[in-house]
Write a protein that holds these residues in place. Structure first.
Motif, PDB file in Angstrom:
ATOM      1  N   THR A  80       0.861  -1.168   0.000  1.00  0.00           N
ATOM      2  CA  THR A  80       0.000   0.000   0.000  1.00  0.00           C
ATOM      3  C   THR A  80       0.901   1.222   0.000  1.00  0.00           C
ATOM      4  O   THR A  80       1.763   1.353   0.869  1.00  0.00           O
ATOM      5  CB  THR A  80      -0.908   0.003   1.245  1.00  0.00           C
ATOM      6  OG1 THR A  80      -1.703  -1.182   1.234  1.00  0.00           O
ATOM      7  CG2 THR A  80      -1.801   1.220   1.263  1.00  0.00           C
ATOM      8  N   VAL A  81       0.698   2.097  -0.954  1.00  0.00           N
ATOM      9  CA  VAL A  81       1.515   3.296  -1.084  1.00  0.00           C
ATOM     10  C   VAL A  81       0.612   4.510  -0.952  1.00  0.00           C
ATOM     11  O   VAL A  81      -0.360   4.666  -1.688  1.00  0.00           O
ATOM     12  CB  VAL A  81       2.254   3.337  -2.442  1.00  0.00           C
ATOM     13  CG1 VAL A  81       3.139   4.566  -2.524  1.00  0.00           C
ATOM     14  CG2 VAL A  81       3.070   2.079  -2.654  1.00  0.00           C
ATOM     15  N   PHE A  97       0.355  10.409  -7.905  1.00  0.00           N
ATOM     16  CA  PHE A  97       0.875   9.239  -8.611  1.00  0.00           C
ATOM     17  C   PHE A  97       0.801   9.506 -10.108  1.00  0.00           C
ATOM     18  O   PHE A  97      -0.142  10.139 -10.584  1.00  0.00           O
ATOM     19  CB  PHE A  97       0.009   7.998  -8.332  1.00  0.00           C
ATOM     20  CG  PHE A  97       0.007   7.528  -6.916  1.00  0.00           C
ATOM     21  CD1 PHE A  97       0.907   6.560  -6.491  1.00  0.00           C
ATOM     22  CD2 PHE A  97      -0.901   8.025  -6.004  1.00  0.00           C
ATOM     23  CE1 PHE A  97       0.896   6.107  -5.185  1.00  0.00           C
ATOM     24  CE2 PHE A  97      -0.917   7.583  -4.692  1.00  0.00           C
ATOM     25  CZ  PHE A  97      -0.011   6.627  -4.285  1.00  0.00           C
ATOM     26  N   ILE A 116       0.356   3.958 -10.941  1.00  0.00           N
ATOM     27  CA  ILE A 116      -0.900   3.391 -10.444  1.00  0.00           C
ATOM     28  C   ILE A 116      -1.152   2.027 -11.067  1.00  0.00           C
ATOM     29  O   ILE A 116      -1.475   1.066 -10.370  1.00  0.00           O
ATOM     30  CB  ILE A 116      -2.087   4.343 -10.712  1.00  0.00           C
ATOM     31  CG1 ILE A 116      -1.964   5.604  -9.854  1.00  0.00           C
ATOM     32  CG2 ILE A 116      -3.415   3.648 -10.452  1.00  0.00           C
ATOM     33  CD1 ILE A 116      -2.982   6.672 -10.174  1.00  0.00           C
ATOM     34  N   ILE A 154       1.423  -0.631  -9.667  1.00  0.00           N
ATOM     35  CA  ILE A 154       1.191  -0.994  -8.260  1.00  0.00           C
ATOM     36  C   ILE A 154      -0.073  -1.839  -8.126  1.00  0.00           C
ATOM     37  O   ILE A 154      -0.090  -2.851  -7.427  1.00  0.00           O
ATOM     38  CB  ILE A 154       1.133   0.262  -7.373  1.00  0.00           C
ATOM     39  CG1 ILE A 154       2.520   0.917  -7.307  1.00  0.00           C
ATOM     40  CG2 ILE A 154       0.647  -0.077  -5.973  1.00  0.00           C
ATOM     41  CD1 ILE A 154       2.537   2.290  -6.660  1.00  0.00           C
ATOM     42  N   THR A 155      -1.145  -1.461  -8.811  1.00  0.00           N
ATOM     43  CA  THR A 155      -2.383  -2.233  -8.715  1.00  0.00           C
ATOM     44  C   THR A 155      -2.248  -3.589  -9.408  1.00  0.00           C
ATOM     45  O   THR A 155      -2.862  -4.563  -8.981  1.00  0.00           O
ATOM     46  CB  THR A 155      -3.585  -1.462  -9.295  1.00  0.00           C
ATOM     47  OG1 THR A 155      -3.274  -1.053 -10.627  1.00  0.00           O
ATOM     48  CG2 THR A 155      -3.922  -0.262  -8.444  1.00  0.00           C
ATOM     49  N   HIS A 181      -2.035  -1.206  -3.441  1.00  0.00           N
ATOM     50  CA  HIS A 181      -3.047  -0.150  -3.395  1.00  0.00           C
ATOM     51  C   HIS A 181      -2.370   1.209  -3.430  1.00  0.00           C
ATOM     52  O   HIS A 181      -1.335   1.413  -2.786  1.00  0.00           O
ATOM     53  CB  HIS A 181      -3.884  -0.251  -2.117  1.00  0.00           C
ATOM     54  CG  HIS A 181      -4.570  -1.562  -1.965  1.00  0.00           C
ATOM     55  ND1 HIS A 181      -5.687  -1.912  -2.685  1.00  0.00           N
ATOM     56  CD2 HIS A 181      -4.295  -2.625  -1.184  1.00  0.00           C
ATOM     57  CE1 HIS A 181      -6.061  -3.124  -2.352  1.00  0.00           C
ATOM     58  NE2 HIS A 181      -5.232  -3.584  -1.432  1.00  0.00           N
ATOM     59  N   CYS A 182      -2.966   2.140  -4.147  1.00  0.00           N
ATOM     60  CA  CYS A 182      -2.508   3.528  -4.194  1.00  0.00           C
ATOM     61  C   CYS A 182      -3.558   4.380  -3.498  1.00  0.00           C
ATOM     62  O   CYS A 182      -4.720   4.395  -3.920  1.00  0.00           O
ATOM     63  CB  CYS A 182      -2.349   4.003  -5.635  1.00  0.00           C
ATOM     64  SG  CYS A 182      -1.156   3.079  -6.594  1.00  0.00           S
TER      65      CYS A 182
END
Length: 121
Positions: free
Chosen positions: A80-81, A86, A91, A94-95, A100-101
Motif C-alpha cells: 500500500t503506497v 501518482f 498506479i 502498483i495495482t 493499493h494507491c
C-alpha cells in the motif's frame, strides 16, 4: 525581509494542518515529519519510482511518499503506497502487483496512529 511560506494549494495547506493536528492528538512523530517535508519547497518533494518501492518494500507493507510516485521500473510486492500524487503508469503497476494507491489523507484517516508505516523518499 523574510519570505512567506504559505502554500497556495488549498488541498496541500489543509493536509499539512491535518497532519500536524493528528500528530499532536496522537503523539505520533511520523505525521509531523511528513508535514515538515510538505511545508518545504516543491522542488524538495520526493520523487520515487516504483523500482525503488520494489527494492525497499516487503509484501503487505504500507509506505508513505511525501511527493510523487513515478512509473519507472517494476514492482512485484503487493504494498500500500500513500503519496501526494501518482503517475498513471505507477498506479497501473502498483495495482497490477496487487497493491493499493491511496492519498496521504486516506492513510491518515485509516491509520491515525501511523503504526506499521514507513516513509520512503
Amino acid at each position: 525581509m523574510t519570505r512567506r511560506n504559505d502554500k497556495s494549494n488549498p488541498r496541500l495547506a489543509e493536509l499539512i494542518r491535518l497532519l500536524k493536528q493528528t500528530s499532536r492528538e496522537n503523539e505520533v512523530e511520523i505525521w509531523s515529519d511528513i508535514a515538515s517535508r510538505l511545508e518545504k519547497s516543491r522542488k524538495n518533494y520526493a520523487e520515487v519510482n516504483v523500482s525503488k518501492i520494489n527494492r525497499y518494500a516487503q509484501e503487505g507493507e504500507t509506505l508513505i511518499v511525501p511527493g510523487k510516485v513515478l512509473g519507472s521500473g517494476v514492482v512485484e510486492a503487493g504494498v500500500t503506497v500513500a503519496a501526494l500524487s501518482f503517475s498513471d503508469a505507477a498506479i497501473s503497476k502498483i495495482t497490477k502487483a496487487k497493491g493499493h494507491c491511496i492519498s496521504i489523507e486516506q492513510l491518515l484517516s485509516q491509520n491515525p496512529k501511523g503504526s506499521r508505516t514507513r516513509i520512503l523518499r
